[in-house]
Design a protein around this motif. Structure first.
Motif, PDB file in Angstrom:
ATOM      1  N   TYR A  60       0.978  -1.097  -0.304  1.00  0.00           N
ATOM      2  CA  TYR A  60      -0.249   0.107  -0.051  1.00  0.00           C
ATOM      3  C   TYR A  60       0.340   1.039   0.227  1.00  0.00           C
ATOM      4  CZ  TYR A  60      -3.197   3.715   1.451  1.00  0.00           C
ATOM      5  OH  TYR A  60      -4.184   4.466   1.591  1.00  0.00           O
ATOM      6  N   ALA A  61       0.059   2.123  -1.268  1.00  0.00           N
ATOM      7  CA  ALA A  61       1.208   3.434  -1.324  1.00  0.00           C
ATOM      8  C   ALA A  61      -0.073   4.689  -1.103  1.00  0.00           C
ATOM      9  CB  ALA A  61       2.549   3.319  -1.743  1.00  0.00           C
ATOM     10  N   ARG A  62       0.812   6.091  -0.727  1.00  0.00           N
ATOM     11  CA  ARG A  62      -0.358   6.959  -1.189  1.00  0.00           C
ATOM     12  C   ARG A  62       0.851   7.799  -0.736  1.00  0.00           C
ATOM     13  NH1 ARG A  62      -3.481  11.453   0.118  1.00  0.00           N
ATOM     14  NH2 ARG A  62      -5.222  11.813  -0.204  1.00  0.00           N
ATOM     15  N   TRP A  63       1.024   8.768  -1.942  1.00  0.00           N
ATOM     16  CA  TRP A  63       2.206  10.428  -2.056  1.00  0.00           C
ATOM     17  C   TRP A  63       1.365  10.915  -3.324  1.00  0.00           C
ATOM     18  CZ3 TRP A  63       2.423   5.546  -4.589  1.00  0.00           C
ATOM     19  CH2 TRP A  63       2.343   5.385  -6.122  1.00  0.00           C
ATOM     20  N   PHE A  89      11.775  -3.469   5.843  1.00  0.00           N
ATOM     21  CA  PHE A  89      11.356  -3.711   5.094  1.00  0.00           C
ATOM     22  C   PHE A  89      12.356  -2.423   4.478  1.00  0.00           C
ATOM     23  CE2 PHE A  89       7.734  -1.176   5.951  1.00  0.00           C
ATOM     24  CZ  PHE A  89       7.437  -0.478   4.831  1.00  0.00           C
ATOM     25  N   GLN A  90      12.994  -1.664   2.670  1.00  0.00           N
ATOM     26  CA  GLN A  90      13.413  -0.366   2.735  1.00  0.00           C
ATOM     27  C   GLN A  90      13.321  -0.336   1.017  1.00  0.00           C
ATOM     28  OE1 GLN A  90      17.508  -1.171   4.179  1.00  0.00           O
ATOM     29  NE2 GLN A  90      17.422   0.264   2.944  1.00  0.00           N
ATOM     30  N   GLY A  91      13.100   0.576   0.327  1.00  0.00           N
ATOM     31  CA  GLY A  91      13.827   0.678  -0.449  1.00  0.00           C
ATOM     32  C   GLY A  91      14.424   0.992  -1.248  1.00  0.00           C
ATOM     33  N   ASP A  92      14.396   0.265  -2.546  1.00  0.00           N
ATOM     34  CA  ASP A  92      16.241   0.230  -3.182  1.00  0.00           C
ATOM     35  C   ASP A  92      16.447   1.185  -4.445  1.00  0.00           C
ATOM     36  OD1 ASP A  92      18.405  -1.501  -3.426  1.00  0.00           O
ATOM     37  OD2 ASP A  92      17.362  -3.068  -4.038  1.00  0.00           O
ATOM     38  N   ASN A 113       6.202  -4.989   9.655  1.00  0.00           N
ATOM     39  CA  ASN A 113       4.633  -4.249  10.032  1.00  0.00           C
ATOM     40  C   ASN A 113       4.386  -3.454  10.723  1.00  0.00           C
ATOM     41  OD1 ASN A 113       2.092  -5.358  10.685  1.00  0.00           O
ATOM     42  ND2 ASN A 113       1.970  -5.823  12.795  1.00  0.00           N
ATOM     43  N   ASN A 114       5.274  -1.994  10.100  1.00  0.00           N
ATOM     44  CA  ASN A 114       5.079  -0.727  10.390  1.00  0.00           C
ATOM     45  C   ASN A 114       4.611   0.356   9.189  1.00  0.00           C
ATOM     46  OD1 ASN A 114       5.398  -1.201  12.793  1.00  0.00           O
ATOM     47  ND2 ASN A 114       7.343   0.513  13.380  1.00  0.00           N
ATOM     48  N   ILE A 115       3.841   1.255   8.825  1.00  0.00           N
ATOM     49  CA  ILE A 115       3.850   2.342   8.066  1.00  0.00           C
ATOM     50  C   ILE A 115       4.935   3.309   8.304  1.00  0.00           C
ATOM     51  CG2 ILE A 115       1.769   3.403   9.367  1.00  0.00           C
ATOM     52  CD1 ILE A 115       0.561   2.665   6.170  1.00  0.00           C
ATOM     53  N   PHE A 116       5.232   3.427   6.537  1.00  0.00           N
ATOM     54  CA  PHE A 116       6.418   4.676   7.181  1.00  0.00           C
ATOM     55  C   PHE A 116       5.573   5.495   7.361  1.00  0.00           C
ATOM     56  CE2 PHE A 116       9.338   7.429   4.092  1.00  0.00           C
ATOM     57  CZ  PHE A 116      10.121   7.710   5.559  1.00  0.00           C
ATOM     58  N   VAL A 117       5.896   7.056   7.244  1.00  0.00           N
ATOM     59  CA  VAL A 117       5.706   8.144   7.254  1.00  0.00           C
ATOM     60  C   VAL A 117       6.350   9.095   7.340  1.00  0.00           C
ATOM     61  CG1 VAL A 117       3.199   9.882   7.759  1.00  0.00           C
ATOM     62  CG2 VAL A 117       3.087   6.792   7.887  1.00  0.00           C
ATOM     63  N   CYS A 118       6.048  10.002   5.295  1.00  0.00           N
ATOM     64  CA  CYS A 118       6.698  11.349   5.441  1.00  0.00           C
ATOM     65  C   CYS A 118       6.034  12.199   5.138  1.00  0.00           C
ATOM     66  CB  CYS A 118       8.047  11.109   4.789  1.00  0.00           C
ATOM     67  SG  CYS A 118       9.528  12.048   5.164  1.00  0.00           S
ATOM     68  N   GLN A 143       3.861   1.400   3.237  1.00  0.00           N
ATOM     69  CA  GLN A 143       3.983  -0.002   3.652  1.00  0.00           C
ATOM     70  C   GLN A 143       3.753  -1.372   2.439  1.00  0.00           C
ATOM     71  OE1 GLN A 143       1.230  -1.460   6.769  1.00  0.00           O
ATOM     72  NE2 GLN A 143       2.188  -3.280   6.861  1.00  0.00           N
ATOM     73  N   ALA A 144       4.864  -2.272   2.645  1.00  0.00           N
ATOM     74  CA  ALA A 144       5.887  -2.755   1.886  1.00  0.00           C
ATOM     75  C   ALA A 144       5.703  -4.078   2.609  1.00  0.00           C
ATOM     76  CB  ALA A 144       6.735  -3.030   0.713  1.00  0.00           C
ATOM     77  N   PHE A 145       5.064  -5.586   2.406  1.00  0.00           N
ATOM     78  CA  PHE A 145       5.002  -6.796   2.985  1.00  0.00           C
ATOM     79  C   PHE A 145       3.911  -7.101   3.297  1.00  0.00           C
ATOM     80  CE2 PHE A 145       9.401  -5.976   0.527  1.00  0.00           C
ATOM     81  CZ  PHE A 145       9.409  -6.981   0.216  1.00  0.00           C
ATOM     82  N   VAL A 146       3.116  -6.517   3.686  1.00  0.00           N
ATOM     83  CA  VAL A 146       1.959  -6.368   4.514  1.00  0.00           C
ATOM     84  C   VAL A 146       1.597  -7.748   5.172  1.00  0.00           C
ATOM     85  CG1 VAL A 146      -0.352  -5.401   4.737  1.00  0.00           C
ATOM     86  CG2 VAL A 146       1.168  -3.657   3.418  1.00  0.00           C
ATOM     87  N   GLN A 147       1.274  -7.550   6.407  1.00  0.00           N
ATOM     88  CA  GLN A 147       1.238  -9.268   6.668  1.00  0.00           C
ATOM     89  C   GLN A 147      -0.318  -9.153   7.168  1.00  0.00           C
ATOM     90  OE1 GLN A 147       3.713  -9.572  10.584  1.00  0.00           O
ATOM     91  NE2 GLN A 147       5.658  -8.534   9.007  1.00  0.00           N
TER      92      GLN A 147
END
Length: 407
Positions: free
Chosen positions: A22-25, A88-91, A128-133, A154-158
């Motif tokens: 999931y992503a919103r930006w 997880f992190q962006g590549d 299992n955390n959502i990244f917010v900026c 959030q990648a790899f949503v559980q």
């Protein structure tokens, strides 16, 4: 100018129709491209109200997740995510723009898709955390600046459930709580005393900027050196002086045989690029000079472009190829009627750097005139002193003769 850029929301689902990514930006692209007349223009590419996300991949323990969108006339953007047992992190971010889109790239010399890839600097986020900026972030690569803000991902949503645990970017984290002023409810007695207005103080003058040292490498060798203090003078609504802090400014750019570009990113809201060229490239005696300066000021809260100014008709900082250019005095570069750049303690060499050191410098007229005037002033002072001594001697002799005649 300001342009509307829409928020993107992508909900990627797996085969069982469960959310896995999931992503919103919000984002915007500033692109410099060559025209048919061999000059360069800057354009802004904004997201439309609707996008597709074909090719997005959920990812798993062995396969990276991929968030991909397509929009407009053949433009696309994607980011892949990797994971460990805990984070997880962006590549990599890959952006492709299509210069056949004449509404965005009128008169483009190069036709067709152009792809730019850049390494993402997103820090590792716990699973299992959502990244917010909410703050603005941007990446520069080649002739493209990618601007992002209001990002939630959030990648790899559980278990198909978006987490409520947030992992904030450092820019969103406040350093300290602001002081809370007393409210009317805290006032127990109304005062009827007439108070004189508080004395006004003159605004504190802006000090000269700190001098920064910047460089570019081609492989392991340094190909461009620059030492300069930079100050922006913005005069749109009201005059504003902005000092560029070299401690928070990163460098990027390209080196070539006849063209070199130094890009400075202050890590907050200012992007500056300087383009140098070699004139008389085929002549036996060659010189370089500053031809173009581009400045982009961003709103650090929402990423909107406050100013995007470009002047590609300079003929400044001229010196022999293989030497450097120096000007310790303050200089002013007129970008447009609303924006100027003031430079201090300038020393630059965009070509043929050897052993990571500046070559012999050609000084600007201001410095040269100063160096030339100092010995002249000293010589004039000495000459004036000699004349005074000579006049005193003559007067003394005359007085002596007058005394003898009286006797």
């Amino acid at each position: 100018g300001l342009f509307q850029s829409y928020a993107v929301e992508v909900d990627v689902k797996d085969a069982s129709n469960t959310t896995c990514l999931y992503a919103r930006w919000m984002m915007r692209f500033l692109i410099k491209y060559e025209t048919n007349s061999s000059d360069y223009k800057n354009t802004t590419l904004n997201l439309p109200s609707s996008v597709t996300h074909n090719g997005s991949v959920c990812g798993n323990d062995t396969e990276a997740a991929l968030l991909a969108i397509q929009f407009g006339e053949g433009h696309s953007w994607s980011i892949n995510f990797t994971k460990t047992n805990e984070t997880f992190q962006g590549d990599f971010i890959t952006f492709t723009y299509n210069t056949n889109d004449t509404a965005v790239f009128p008169g483009a010399k190069r036709k067709g898709p152009v792809t730019v890839a850049v390494k993402d600097t997103m820090h590792a986020v716990p699973l299992n955390n959502i990244f917010v900026c909410h703050n603005t972030d941007f990446f520069e690569a080649e002739n493209v600046t990618q601007i992002f803000w209001n990002a939630t991902v959030q990648a790899f949503v559980q278990n198909g459930t978006i987490s409520k645990k947030e992992s904030r970017c450092p820019a969103d984290t406040p350093t300290s709580a602001p002081p809370v002023p007393p409210t009317v409810a805290n006032t127990t007695t109304a005062s009827t005393t007439t108070l004189s207005p508080a004395p006004t103080t003159a605004p504190k003058p802006v000090e000269n900027p700190e001098t920064g040292n910047y460089s570019l490498k081609s492989g392991n060798a340094t190909c461009l050196l620059a030492t300069v203090g930079l100050q922006l003078n913005v005069s749109r609504d009201k005059p504003l002086l902005i000092n560029i802090n070299p401690k928070t400014t990163s460098t990027d750019g390209t080196c070539g045989n006849t063209t070199a570009t130094l890009k400075l990113n202050d890590g907050n809201s200012t992007l500056i690029s300087f383009t140098f060229v070699v004139k008389n490239a085929r002549a036996s005696v060659q010189r370089f000079y500053l031809r173009e300066v581009n400045v982009t000021l961003l709103n650090s809260l929402n990423g909107s472009v406050i100013t995007n100014a470009d002047n590609n008709n300079f003929s400044k900082w001229d010196a022999f190829l293989g030497s450097s250019y120096m000007c310790r005095k303050e200089q002013t570069l007129e970008i447009n009627e609303d924006l100027q750049i003031h430079t201090f303690n300038l020393w630059v060499q965009p070509f043929l750097v050897k052993a990571n050191k500046f070559s012999t410098a050609e000084e600007c007229f201001a410095d040269s005139d100063l160096n030339f005037l100092i010995p002249i002033a000293v010589g004039m002072a000495l000459g004036f002193l000699i004349i005074l001594v000579f006049i005193s001697y003559i007067i003394g002799r005359r007085k002596s003769r007058t005394g003898y005649q009286s006797v």
